[in-house]
Motif scaffolding. Sequence first.
Motif, PDB file in Angstrom:
ATOM      1  N   TYR A 139      -7.493   7.495  -0.501  1.00  0.00           N
ATOM      2  CA  TYR A 139      -6.285   8.013   0.161  1.00  0.00           C
ATOM      3  C   TYR A 139      -5.062   7.130  -0.062  1.00  0.00           C
ATOM      4  CZ  TYR A 139      -9.329  11.252   2.684  1.00  0.00           C
ATOM      5  OH  TYR A 139     -10.213  12.236   2.996  1.00  0.00           O
ATOM      6  N   LEU A 140      -5.294   5.848  -0.292  1.00  0.00           N
ATOM      7  CA  LEU A 140      -4.199   4.888  -0.535  1.00  0.00           C
ATOM      8  C   LEU A 140      -4.410   4.189  -1.870  1.00  0.00           C
ATOM      9  CD1 LEU A 140      -3.719   2.936   2.836  1.00  0.00           C
ATOM     10  CD2 LEU A 140      -2.292   4.754   1.925  1.00  0.00           C
ATOM     11  N   VAL A 141      -3.306   3.694  -2.390  1.00  0.00           N
ATOM     12  CA  VAL A 141      -3.339   2.860  -3.591  1.00  0.00           C
ATOM     13  C   VAL A 141      -2.764   1.504  -3.212  1.00  0.00           C
ATOM     14  CG1 VAL A 141      -2.395   2.566  -5.917  1.00  0.00           C
ATOM     15  CG2 VAL A 141      -3.019   4.858  -5.094  1.00  0.00           C
ATOM     16  N   LYS A 142      -3.444   0.445  -3.641  1.00  0.00           N
ATOM     17  CA  LYS A 142      -2.958  -0.909  -3.366  1.00  0.00           C
ATOM     18  C   LYS A 142      -2.214  -1.405  -4.605  1.00  0.00           C
ATOM     19  CE  LYS A 142      -6.141  -4.043  -2.798  1.00  0.00           C
ATOM     20  NZ  LYS A 142      -7.104  -5.031  -2.291  1.00  0.00           N
ATOM     21  N   LEU A 143      -0.957  -1.802  -4.387  1.00  0.00           N
ATOM     22  CA  LEU A 143      -0.141  -2.328  -5.469  1.00  0.00           C
ATOM     23  C   LEU A 143      -0.068  -3.837  -5.335  1.00  0.00           C
ATOM     24  CD1 LEU A 143       2.839   0.182  -5.193  1.00  0.00           C
ATOM     25  CD2 LEU A 143       0.831   0.372  -6.670  1.00  0.00           C
ATOM     26  N   CYS A 144      -0.359  -4.535  -6.388  1.00  0.00           N
ATOM     27  CA  CYS A 144      -0.230  -5.998  -6.380  1.00  0.00           C
ATOM     28  C   CYS A 144       1.073  -6.335  -7.078  1.00  0.00           C
ATOM     29  CB  CYS A 144      -1.404  -6.643  -7.090  1.00  0.00           C
ATOM     30  SG  CYS A 144      -2.961  -6.331  -6.257  1.00  0.00           S
ATOM     31  N   LEU A 145       2.046  -6.770  -6.298  1.00  0.00           N
ATOM     32  CA  LEU A 145       3.367  -7.072  -6.821  1.00  0.00           C
ATOM     33  C   LEU A 145       3.514  -8.569  -7.023  1.00  0.00           C
ATOM     34  CD1 LEU A 145       5.334  -4.770  -4.387  1.00  0.00           C
ATOM     35  CD2 LEU A 145       4.573  -4.238  -6.696  1.00  0.00           C
ATOM     36  N   LYS A 187      -6.883  15.044   0.909  1.00  0.00           N
ATOM     37  CA  LYS A 187      -6.822  14.822  -0.535  1.00  0.00           C
ATOM     38  C   LYS A 187      -7.871  15.722  -1.174  1.00  0.00           C
ATOM     39  CE  LYS A 187      -7.513  11.533  -4.195  1.00  0.00           C
ATOM     40  NZ  LYS A 187      -8.090  10.283  -4.605  1.00  0.00           N
ATOM     41  N   ASN A 188      -7.421  16.596  -2.053  1.00  0.00           N
ATOM     42  CA  ASN A 188      -8.327  17.500  -2.770  1.00  0.00           C
ATOM     43  C   ASN A 188      -9.243  18.280  -1.832  1.00  0.00           C
ATOM     44  OD1 ASN A 188      -7.241  16.505  -5.173  1.00  0.00           O
ATOM     45  ND2 ASN A 188      -8.765  14.878  -5.274  1.00  0.00           N
ATOM     46  N   GLY A 189      -8.693  18.731  -0.711  1.00  0.00           N
ATOM     47  CA  GLY A 189      -9.458  19.538   0.237  1.00  0.00           C
ATOM     48  C   GLY A 189     -10.366  18.746   1.161  1.00  0.00           C
ATOM     49  N   VAL A 190     -10.360  17.427   1.055  1.00  0.00           N
ATOM     50  CA  VAL A 190     -11.168  16.579   1.941  1.00  0.00           C
ATOM     51  C   VAL A 190     -10.232  15.997   2.994  1.00  0.00           C
ATOM     52  CG1 VAL A 190     -12.653  14.553   2.107  1.00  0.00           C
ATOM     53  CG2 VAL A 190     -12.774  16.035   0.085  1.00  0.00           C
ATOM     54  N   TYR A 191     -10.544  16.260   4.269  1.00  0.00           N
ATOM     55  CA  TYR A 191      -9.688  15.842   5.372  1.00  0.00           C
ATOM     56  C   TYR A 191     -10.284  14.646   6.104  1.00  0.00           C
ATOM     57  CZ  TYR A 191      -7.351  20.281   4.722  1.00  0.00           C
ATOM     58  OH  TYR A 191      -6.655  21.333   4.193  1.00  0.00           O
ATOM     59  N   MET A 192      -9.415  13.800   6.603  1.00  0.00           N
ATOM     60  CA  MET A 192      -9.833  12.662   7.412  1.00  0.00           C
ATOM     61  C   MET A 192      -8.968  12.644   8.668  1.00  0.00           C
ATOM     62  SD  MET A 192     -10.001   8.703   6.255  1.00  0.00           S
ATOM     63  CE  MET A 192     -10.418   7.417   7.405  1.00  0.00           C
ATOM     64  N   GLU A 193      -9.610  12.631   9.827  1.00  0.00           N
ATOM     65  CA  GLU A 193      -8.881  12.569  11.088  1.00  0.00           C
ATOM     66  C   GLU A 193      -8.449  11.138  11.358  1.00  0.00           C
ATOM     67  OE1 GLU A 193     -11.821  14.255  13.702  1.00  0.00           O
ATOM     68  OE2 GLU A 193     -10.954  16.258  13.448  1.00  0.00           O
ATOM     69  N   ILE A 194      -7.227  10.988  11.879  1.00  0.00           N
ATOM     70  CA  ILE A 194      -6.649   9.661  12.118  1.00  0.00           C
ATOM     71  C   ILE A 194      -6.246   9.540  13.581  1.00  0.00           C
ATOM     72  CG2 ILE A 194      -4.836   8.047  11.412  1.00  0.00           C
ATOM     73  CD1 ILE A 194      -6.677   8.742   9.107  1.00  0.00           C
ATOM     74  N   TYR A 223       0.846  -1.182   0.000  1.00  0.00           N
ATOM     75  CA  TYR A 223       0.000   0.000   0.000  1.00  0.00           C
ATOM     76  C   TYR A 223       0.886   1.238   0.000  1.00  0.00           C
ATOM     77  CZ  TYR A 223      -3.768  -3.148   1.421  1.00  0.00           C
ATOM     78  OH  TYR A 223      -4.693  -4.156   1.462  1.00  0.00           O
ATOM     79  N   VAL A 224       0.471   2.268  -0.739  1.00  0.00           N
ATOM     80  CA  VAL A 224       1.183   3.542  -0.758  1.00  0.00           C
ATOM     81  C   VAL A 224       0.154   4.670  -0.714  1.00  0.00           C
ATOM     82  CG1 VAL A 224       3.215   2.680  -2.009  1.00  0.00           C
ATOM     83  CG2 VAL A 224       1.275   3.608  -3.283  1.00  0.00           C
ATOM     84  N   LEU A 225       0.580   5.828  -0.195  1.00  0.00           N
ATOM     85  CA  LEU A 225      -0.300   6.988  -0.222  1.00  0.00           C
ATOM     86  C   LEU A 225      -0.549   7.390  -1.668  1.00  0.00           C
ATOM     87  CD1 LEU A 225       1.039   9.395   2.564  1.00  0.00           C
ATOM     88  CD2 LEU A 225      -1.066   8.072   2.595  1.00  0.00           C
ATOM     89  N   GLU A 226      -1.773   7.759  -1.966  1.00  0.00           N
ATOM     90  CA  GLU A 226      -2.091   8.304  -3.272  1.00  0.00           C
ATOM     91  C   GLU A 226      -1.290   9.591  -3.424  1.00  0.00           C
ATOM     92  OE1 GLU A 226      -3.854  10.322  -6.475  1.00  0.00           O
ATOM     93  OE2 GLU A 226      -3.986  11.098  -4.456  1.00  0.00           O
ATOM     94  N   ARG A 227      -0.832   9.884  -4.626  1.00  0.00           N
ATOM     95  CA  ARG A 227       0.111  10.972  -4.871  1.00  0.00           C
ATOM     96  C   ARG A 227      -0.295  12.326  -4.296  1.00  0.00           C
ATOM     97  NH1 ARG A 227       2.366  10.743 -10.907  1.00  0.00           N
ATOM     98  NH2 ARG A 227       2.557   8.533 -10.506  1.00  0.00           N
TER      99      ARG A 227
END
Length: 115
Positions: A108-114, A50-57, A3-7
Amino acid sequence: MEYVLERSVKMQHHIELPKNKDLLSNLTLNSENIHPDIFNHKEVISMIAKNGVYMEINLIGTLILDMIIKDKNINEITSEISNLFNEKEKIIENDVLLFLEDLVNKGYLVKLCLN
């Protein structure tokens, strides 16, 4: 699977950390000096945007994202969080995967299948 953060996603912590220390190291080394509210699952530790949309963690989500940013895999993330909270790895792994998949679904994340 990785998994990686979306750009376009940016992350900001709401707590001050000593220089040259990440959140996990700080919690591990200074657990007796940390205010107990930080371990409250509802306490906001960081935000992602992301694009002005916030998510609290919360704390655990912040730990997971910090490790994702450092290119740690699911096994490493699971092991470190399991050790920190004294919980079974299988339980932690399920929670980590649910959290990550939720962030993938929200963009918010991108899943990479390696292979």
